[in-house]
Design a protein around this motif. Structure first.
Motif, PDB file in Angstrom:
ATOM      1  N   ARG A   1      13.469   7.413  76.828  1.00 35.43           N
ATOM      2  CA  ARG A   1      13.346   7.695  78.259  1.00 35.43           C
ATOM      3  C   ARG A   1      13.547   6.422  79.089  1.00 35.43           C
ATOM      4  O   ARG A   1      14.148   6.461  80.166  1.00 35.43           O
ATOM      5  N   ASP A   2      13.028   5.316  78.597  1.00 37.36           N
ATOM      6  CA  ASP A   2      13.220   4.050  79.311  1.00 37.36           C
ATOM      7  C   ASP A   2      14.698   3.692  79.400  1.00 37.36           C
ATOM      8  O   ASP A   2      15.167   3.162  80.414  1.00 37.36           O
ATOM      9  N   TRP A   3      15.429   3.973  78.317  1.00 36.83           N
ATOM     10  CA  TRP A   3      16.877   3.707  78.299  1.00 36.83           C
ATOM     11  C   TRP A   3      17.581   4.527  79.386  1.00 36.83           C
ATOM     12  O   TRP A   3      18.436   4.011  80.112  1.00 36.83           O
ATOM     13  N   MET A   4      17.183   5.792  79.527  1.00 38.04           N
ATOM     14  CA  MET A   4      17.826   6.644  80.530  1.00 38.04           C
ATOM     15  C   MET A   4      17.468   6.204  81.945  1.00 38.04           C
ATOM     16  O   MET A   4      18.315   6.219  82.851  1.00 38.04           O
ATOM     17  N   LYS A   5      16.223   5.806  82.139  1.00 41.18           N
ATOM     18  CA  LYS A   5      15.830   5.295  83.460  1.00 41.18           C
ATOM     19  C   LYS A   5      16.596   4.016  83.789  1.00 41.18           C
ATOM     20  O   LYS A   5      16.978   3.792  84.953  1.00 41.18           O
ATOM     21  N   LEU A   6      16.813   3.197  82.787  1.00 34.64           N
ATOM     22  CA  LEU A   6      17.576   1.972  82.987  1.00 34.64           C
ATOM     23  C   LEU A   6      19.004   2.293  83.426  1.00 34.64           C
ATOM     24  O   LEU A   6      19.532   1.709  84.383  1.00 34.64           O
ATOM     25  N   LEU A   7      19.621   3.258  82.727  1.00 39.61           N
ATOM     26  CA  LEU A   7      20.982   3.663  83.107  1.00 39.61           C
ATOM     27  C   LEU A   7      20.995   4.268  84.501  1.00 39.61           C
ATOM     28  O   LEU A   7      21.927   4.045  85.285  1.00 39.61           O
ATOM     29  N   GLY A   8      19.945   5.042  84.822  1.00 48.16           N
ATOM     30  CA  GLY A   8      19.850   5.607  86.163  1.00 48.16           C
ATOM     31  C   GLY A   8      19.763   4.525  87.224  1.00 48.16           C
ATOM     32  O   GLY A   8      20.365   4.635  88.306  1.00 48.16           O
ATOM     33  N   SER A   9      19.048   3.443  86.920  1.00 45.71           N
ATOM     34  CA  SER A   9      18.931   2.326  87.867  1.00 45.71           C
ATOM     35  C   SER A   9      20.270   1.625  88.055  1.00 45.71           C
ATOM     36  O   SER A   9      20.662   1.284  89.178  1.00 45.71           O
ATOM     37  N   TYR A  10      20.973   1.392  86.941  1.00 43.53           N
ATOM     38  CA  TYR A  10      22.306   0.791  87.040  1.00 43.53           C
ATOM     39  C   TYR A  10      23.265   1.711  87.806  1.00 43.53           C
ATOM     40  O   TYR A  10      24.137   1.253  88.547  1.00 43.53           O
ATOM     41  N   GLY A  11      23.109   3.032  87.605  1.00 43.00           N
ATOM     42  CA  GLY A  11      23.981   3.966  88.309  1.00 43.00           C
ATOM     43  C   GLY A  11      23.733   4.009  89.799  1.00 43.00           C
ATOM     44  O   GLY A  11      24.662   4.205  90.593  1.00 43.00           O
ATOM     45  N   SER A  12      22.496   3.805  90.221  1.00 42.40           N
ATOM     46  CA  SER A  12      22.162   3.921  91.638  1.00 42.40           C
ATOM     47  C   SER A  12      22.290   2.610  92.411  1.00 42.40           C
ATOM     48  O   SER A  12      22.272   2.617  93.644  1.00 42.40           O
ATOM     49  N   GLN A  13      22.417   1.454  91.698  1.00 40.37           N
ATOM     50  CA  GLN A  13      22.576   0.184  92.422  1.00 40.37           C
ATOM     51  C   GLN A  13      23.884   0.209  93.207  1.00 40.37           C
ATOM     52  O   GLN A  13      24.846   0.867  92.832  1.00 40.37           O
ATOM     53  N   THR A  14      23.900  -0.515  94.320  1.00 40.79           N
ATOM     54  CA  THR A  14      25.046  -0.465  95.233  1.00 40.79           C
ATOM     55  C   THR A  14      25.840  -1.766  95.291  1.00 40.79           C
ATOM     56  O   THR A  14      26.711  -1.919  96.144  1.00 40.79           O
ATOM     57  N   VAL A  15      25.547  -2.688  94.379  1.00 42.32           N
ATOM     58  CA  VAL A  15      26.262  -3.961  94.381  1.00 42.32           C
ATOM     59  C   VAL A  15      27.680  -3.810  93.848  1.00 42.32           C
ATOM     60  O   VAL A  15      28.632  -4.357  94.389  1.00 42.32           O
ATOM     61  N   ASP A  16      27.823  -3.031  92.767  1.00 37.51           N
ATOM     62  CA  ASP A  16      29.126  -2.910  92.100  1.00 37.51           C
ATOM     63  C   ASP A  16      29.322  -1.467  91.651  1.00 37.51           C
ATOM     64  O   ASP A  16      28.589  -0.960  90.793  1.00 37.51           O
ATOM     65  N   VAL A  17      30.304  -0.794  92.224  1.00 35.97           N
ATOM     66  CA  VAL A  17      30.535   0.610  91.892  1.00 35.97           C
ATOM     67  C   VAL A  17      31.003   0.783  90.448  1.00 35.97           C
ATOM     68  O   VAL A  17      30.719   1.798  89.803  1.00 35.97           O
ATOM     69  N   ASN A  18      31.700  -0.209  89.909  1.00 34.79           N
ATOM     70  CA  ASN A  18      32.162  -0.108  88.524  1.00 34.79           C
ATOM     71  C   ASN A  18      30.996  -0.107  87.540  1.00 34.79           C
ATOM     72  O   ASN A  18      31.036   0.559  86.501  1.00 34.79           O
ATOM     73  N   VAL A  19      29.947  -0.854  87.862  1.00 40.83           N
ATOM     74  CA  VAL A  19      28.745  -0.833  87.026  1.00 40.83           C
ATOM     75  C   VAL A  19      28.108   0.553  87.080  1.00 40.83           C
ATOM     76  O   VAL A  19      27.655   1.094  86.060  1.00 40.83           O
TER      77      VAL A  19
ATOM     78  N   ALA B   1      30.112   2.882  84.959  1.00 40.38           N
ATOM     79  CA  ALA B   1      29.869   2.603  83.539  1.00 40.38           C
ATOM     80  C   ALA B   1      28.542   3.211  83.089  1.00 40.38           C
ATOM     81  O   ALA B   1      28.426   3.734  81.973  1.00 40.38           O
ATOM     82  N   ALA B   2      27.540   3.167  83.965  1.00 40.38           N
ATOM     83  CA  ALA B   2      26.241   3.751  83.638  1.00 40.38           C
ATOM     84  C   ALA B   2      26.342   5.264  83.468  1.00 40.38           C
ATOM     85  O   ALA B   2      25.738   5.850  82.561  1.00 40.38           O
ATOM     86  N   VAL B   3      27.128   5.907  84.329  1.00 42.13           N
ATOM     87  CA  VAL B   3      27.335   7.357  84.198  1.00 42.13           C
ATOM     88  C   VAL B   3      28.020   7.666  82.864  1.00 42.13           C
ATOM     89  O   VAL B   3      27.654   8.610  82.158  1.00 42.13           O
ATOM     90  N   GLY B   4      29.012   6.854  82.512  1.00 42.61           N
ATOM     91  CA  GLY B   4      29.681   7.046  81.228  1.00 42.61           C
ATOM     92  C   GLY B   4      28.736   6.878  80.052  1.00 42.61           C
ATOM     93  O   GLY B   4      28.811   7.617  79.058  1.00 42.61           O
ATOM     94  N   LEU B   5      27.812   5.934  80.143  1.00 42.54           N
ATOM     95  CA  LEU B   5      26.841   5.728  79.066  1.00 42.54           C
ATOM     96  C   LEU B   5      25.850   6.879  78.984  1.00 42.54           C
ATOM     97  O   LEU B   5      25.359   7.213  77.897  1.00 42.54           O
ATOM     98  N   LEU B   6      25.539   7.517  80.109  1.00 48.58           N
ATOM     99  CA  LEU B   6      24.683   8.708  80.065  1.00 48.58           C
ATOM    100  C   LEU B   6      25.381   9.840  79.309  1.00 48.58           C
ATOM    101  O   LEU B   6      24.740  10.607  78.585  1.00 48.58           O
ATOM    102  N   TRP B   7      26.696   9.935  79.473  1.00 56.18           N
ATOM    103  CA  TRP B   7      27.457  10.933  78.706  1.00 56.18           C
ATOM    104  C   TRP B   7      27.379  10.630  77.213  1.00 56.18           C
ATOM    105  O   TRP B   7      27.139  11.517  76.388  1.00 56.18           O
TER     106      TRP B   7
END
Length: 394
Positions: free
Chosen positions: A1-19, A22-28
């Motif tokens: 669960r911590d791993w998924m929350k981490l990916l969710g945090s990377y997905g929602s950050q607004t500094v770099d859209v490519n990051v 990539a987080a969405v791809g890792l959730l897949w």
């Protein structure tokens, strides 16, 4: 669960859209891992895998309303794709919870939308922090006409993706869902969202909503004709669907010439609906009771009467009538029922009534009236020519 929350945090950050992408791809990829390596009872509670699936879909749900189109579209595709791909190995109870607590809230958030958020997006687009150079301005002007250049268009694209993906999930796992304890709560919400989209004035969104409703009809029809046991579970959903469609094209949906917000009124969507209904009646005529058939006839009749919008495309063959009206009449003449003389008589009476129904003259031109008369006569001729009417009705 911590791993998924981490990916969710990377997905929602607004500094770099490519990051974020990539987080969405890792959730897949995480969904693939969960499918291949479910938690074993000796190492965890039996519900351990279920909790992980719920965590995964919860993070994707949050990203599905991200203000960046690429991120949210990727999250929606990942969400529905993971459910469609791995739904067969998720326990029924967990699958139902995923639908009720994740997929349906996602649909509601996406289709109903957050207007304040979109206004903010529009302001960001209109007032960027860094002014573009003259070269960038010229390039933008060249591509602006062809792209989805406004937040509204971009959100409509997301809505279409979400509806299509959800429809695929419902169709794939209908057998699993119809027998679940709280299915009708899920089903009612799904129909409400589909109707909301279908009654939109936006062409692509309205078409997606109608496609979602037709997909629901197809899914119900397949299940209700499969076995008597499935018909028992599916029957109420089938009835509810037809009642909902009836209300979307009811006379009360049109008040003082204005279309009610829950009425399907977009040109392409209405043509899709007429063609889809005719196809469903042919494919699943054994599932139709007399009241279902009466609803179908009533829906198509009202579409003929209300399909008068002068801005709509005119029929080339039946000059004066709109394509919507011709499509509805074509659907009426192609309906197939079981040997039920009353229903067949209702169908013929409906078409005959369209021929000599009184015109108010205010909303209907003589050219349209003549075109509808000729097209309705052609429908009656087709019914006799194809010898589908019972002899007593002829």
């Amino acid at each position: 669960r911590d791993w998924m929350k981490l990916l969710g945090s990377y997905g929602s950050q607004t500094v770099d859209v490519n990051v974020a992408l990539a987080a969405v791809g890792l959730l897949w990829r995480t969904s693939d891992f969960l499918a291949k390596h479910p938690l074993q009872p000796e190492h965890s509670r039996v519900s351990g895998s279920n909790e992980l699936w719920l965590s995964l879909f919860d993070e994707l749900k949050k990203l599905s309303i991200d203000p960046r189109p690429d991120v949210r579209n990727g999250a929606v595709r990942t969400f529905t794709g993971a459910m469609a791909t791995h739904g067969s190995i998720i326990e029924v109870e967990c699958f139902e919870v995923c639908l009720r607590n994740a997929l349906l809230p996602l649909l509601l958030s996406v289709v109903m939308g957050d207007e304040e958020q979109r206004v903010g997006e529009g302001a960001m687009n209109e007032n960027p922090s860094t002014p573009p150079s003259p070269t960038e301005n010229r390039r933008s002007q060249v591509t602006l006409h062809y792209s989805r250049d406004t937040p509204e268009k971009q959100w409509n694209e997301t809505k279409v993706i979400a509806l299509s993906g959800a429809g695929r999930v419902f169709k794939l796992f209908a057998g699993k869902l119809f027998v679940s304890e709280n299915f009708y709560i899920v089903w009612s919400s799904y129909l409400d969202v589909s109707i909301l989209a279908a009654s939109s004035g936006e062409k692509e969104l309205a078409a997606a909503g109608v496609a979602s409703l037709l997909n629901a009809l197809q899914t119900c029809g397949e299940q209700i004709t499969e076995t008597k046991e499935m018909a028992k579970f599916t029957g109420p959903a089938w009835n509810q669907l037809w009642r909902s469609l009836d209300q979307c094209v009811s006379e009360s949906a049109f008040v003082d010439g204005e279309v009610h917000r829950r009425a399907i009124s977009e040109e392409k969507a209405l043509c899709m609906l007429t063609e889809g209904i005719a196809s469903v009646t042919k494919a699943f005529k054994d599932a139709f009771l007399s009241n279902h058939s009466q609803i179908v006839i009533g829906i198509l009749r009202r579409i003929v009467l209300f399909g008068r919008n002068k801005a709509w495309k005119q029929s080339q063959k039946w000059s004066g009538a709109t394509e919507v009206q011709v499509s509805a009449l074509k659907a009426l003449e192609s309906l197939v029922f079981k040997d039920d003389d009353n229903t067949w008589s209702t169908l013929v009476d409906c078409i005959l009534d369209l021929i000599h129904s009184s015109s108010d003259g205010e909303h209907e031109s003589s050219l349209m009236r003549e075109a509808l008369d000729r097209r309705a006569v052609a429908s009656v001729e087709a019914l006799f020519r194809e010898k589908r009417l019972p002899l007593s009705v002829q």
